[in-house]
Scaffold this active site. Sequence first.
Site, PDB file in Angstrom:
ATOM      1  N   ASP A  30       0.865  -1.169   0.000  1.00  0.00           N
ATOM      2  CA  ASP A  30       0.000   0.000   0.000  1.00  0.00           C
ATOM      3  C   ASP A  30       0.911   1.230   0.000  1.00  0.00           C
ATOM      4  OD1 ASP A  30      -2.117   1.748   0.026  1.00  0.00           O
ATOM      5  OD2 ASP A  30      -3.190   0.734   1.628  1.00  0.00           O
TER       6      ASP A  30
HETATM    7  C1  BGC Z   1      -5.007   3.261   0.177  1.00  0.00           C
HETATM    8  C2  BGC Z   1      -5.143   2.249  -0.933  1.00  0.00           C
HETATM    9  C3  BGC Z   1      -5.038   2.922  -2.265  1.00  0.00           C
HETATM   10  C4  BGC Z   1      -3.703   3.634  -2.343  1.00  0.00           C
HETATM   11  C5  BGC Z   1      -3.437   4.282  -3.680  1.00  0.00           C
HETATM   12  C6  BGC Z   1      -3.796   4.148  -0.011  1.00  0.00           C
HETATM   13  O1  BGC Z   1      -3.832   5.228   0.853  1.00  0.00           O
HETATM   14  O2  BGC Z   1      -4.951   2.603   1.423  1.00  0.00           O
HETATM   15  O3  BGC Z   1      -6.364   1.566  -0.784  1.00  0.00           O
HETATM   16  O4  BGC Z   1      -5.192   1.986  -3.291  1.00  0.00           O
HETATM   17  O5  BGC Z   1      -3.671   4.614  -1.330  1.00  0.00           O
HETATM   18  O6  BGC Z   1      -4.206   5.394  -3.883  1.00  0.00           O
END
Ligand code: BGC
Length: 746
Positions: A284
């Site tokens: 993530d």
């Molecule tokens: C989130 C993810 C997301 C990623 C990219 C993160 O803050 O937890 O779910 O896909 O950002 O935007």
Amino acid sequence: MKYLLRISLLSFVLMLGAACSGDRPSTVGTDAQVEARVNKLLSKMTLSEKIGQMNQISAGGAVTDYAEAVRSGQVGSILNEVDPVKLNALQRMAVEESRLGIPLLVGRDVIHGFHTVFPIPLGLAATFDPALVEEGARVAAVEATALGVRWTFSPMLDIARDPRWGRIAEGNGEDPYLDARMAEAMVYGYQGRQADSTSMAACVKHFVGYGAAEGGRDYNSTYLTERQLRNVYLPPFEAAVKAGAMTLMTSFNDNDGVPSTGNSFVVKDVLRGEWGFDGFVVTDWNSMGEMINHGFGVDRKDVAEKAVNAGVDMDMMTYGFLSHLEELVRSGAVKEKTIDNAVRNILRVKVLLGLFENPYVDVAAGKAVQYAPEHLEAARKTAEESAILLKNNGVLPLKEGVRILVTGPMADAPYDQLGTWSFDGEKSHTITPLKALEARFPGKVDYVPGLRYSREKRNGFADVAAAARRADVVLAFLGEEAILSGEAHSLADLNLQGSQSELLAALKATGKPVVATVIAGRPLTIERDLPNVEALLYSFHPGTMGGPALANILFGDVNPSGKTPITFLRTVGQAPMYYSHNMTGRPYNGETLIDNIPLEAAQTSLGNTSYYLDYGASPLFPFGYGLSYTSFSYSEVGLDKSSYKADDTLKVTFTLTNTGSCDGTEVAQIYIRDMVGSITRPVKELKAFERVSLKSGESRTLTVEIPVEELAFVGLDGVKKVEPGDFQVWVAGDSASGVPVLFNVF
Ligand code: BGC
């Protein structure tokens, strides 16, 4: 290759066969041909180019900002750029100006639609209609890929049982079975049943346990045992992997002290070892770097080593791989074989998506498919199926010709209606309930908002009350702004925000019938508001076409059929509460509540069961609940046998009758309880559901097959199997109804 043909609502002809771990589409060749191509490319790559493929950066600035990194092979993927002109330019640098010409994989959070926004995932789950959800995901893929996005960070499969957690909006609710069916639907929808240029790689997230954050506080620790993981939290991910999900994202949380991005047990042993996942694993956003905050590593080099050795293939935004992997390989802390495997996993996905053949998009053609009429139709139908009727004293459906007052902060909130994590939907395309009602009854809709936004506080609603007195019925649209749910948007108070409850009370005092429609990102605690309304329709943020969908339901063109994918609490203090809890040694038996306790009561236990003195043990609405304008009855629930072997299939038969005066659709739900196990078992678990449409007065006898192996669980010995013994099965319209039928597995 076992292709099954089917024709969807949108007349897409789709082919069955998982794009990644299942059957290969003929265009990219056989598994062996794909591997040969990947290996050939890998053999030409320098260590630095390999590490470049494992690096994902956030774009979104000027193309020139990234030119050097892309041309020198330091970027495998980008996210957060959706301008197709810029994407074509970046792809050209990768394909025509880098040494090996490897295309970029362009990622985006396309969570519930791209431009055409569908209901938030919790709303999608409320449809209990995987086929429709698949079509919605297909629409998202068609729109996003047309502009160059070939990878979505969706579906989010985190089981969530605490509505304080804001990201409950982004998932499928509390139940592993429903979550798994939605997971498959979304993977098939995004990737297509057969890969082509509209295939968008799915990324199942967040692996794993993220939704169990302590106290519903986002990013907090989880303490899930291996058995809980295997029986509740992992099955939806396994279903998505089996459906062919091409990628997976590790989560922010630490489980029992191990941050997911450094957890080789879940990534290497379970995901790759047990499930045979051959896609790639991405972190993530900076979840690798956050392992330093967790105190799980001293610096970026340390956490990069921990992540790659745990099985992570791509780094989203920590730059830990780019900065340190070369050095870690040279020192022997990371084997080059580990890097090779990661790069193979990434290249395989790029090959399977056909990116090498089709790196560019036709910008004009791409723009033309956005908000296509059939996309808007699919979004409308989905919003209709996802709305849940929670109360109706007979006022709904409304008759044409009644004088209506429209009020409330969500009546005309085109941005908020789109819900959380909707980056590309534009409010200028949203049709709100107010706009839909005005289009339906030109010049006849009285609108007094009362509150401009959901958190607004106000004293007195004389203007709204005066308008209500002029109307036959009041339509109040309440709920939450989009920003109150989603990532990092946990709440400790789940009542309607601001002065919304006071608005309802003021409307009630006018004596006019009030119909509330709650538009929110989570199940709010609306018990105190129910006495003030004659009817209540609940719509998790319904997206672009929410207005027409809700108007169609309120005026009876569509009979509501949504069911709660999550338990609705009476008060936030009940959280977490979910229907499939384990049986306690002292199950609640409806005894003494707080008002019945005598003064100076003897210091004995009260009731001796598992409940709250002040709120008992029941939720406001159970999982699977939802009313219709008609009524249904279940009868003749039975099984083909009373005793089964572990490899048999249960045939559950029941008769469903539409006992009301209009046509309607019911979601028939089948729950099973394992009476005695080597470990305590849930009081019941959803094992099948079926949407059944019946004309008024019509009866249908249905048989649903459930393989006995669906009753398997990981017991005391850690092995997943069906344990012989007695079971109960219910067939009902929600998780709290029905009469059980007994059977036995030997
Ligand atoms: C989130 C993810 C997301 C990623 C990219 C993160 O803050 O937890 O779910 O896909 O950002 O935007």
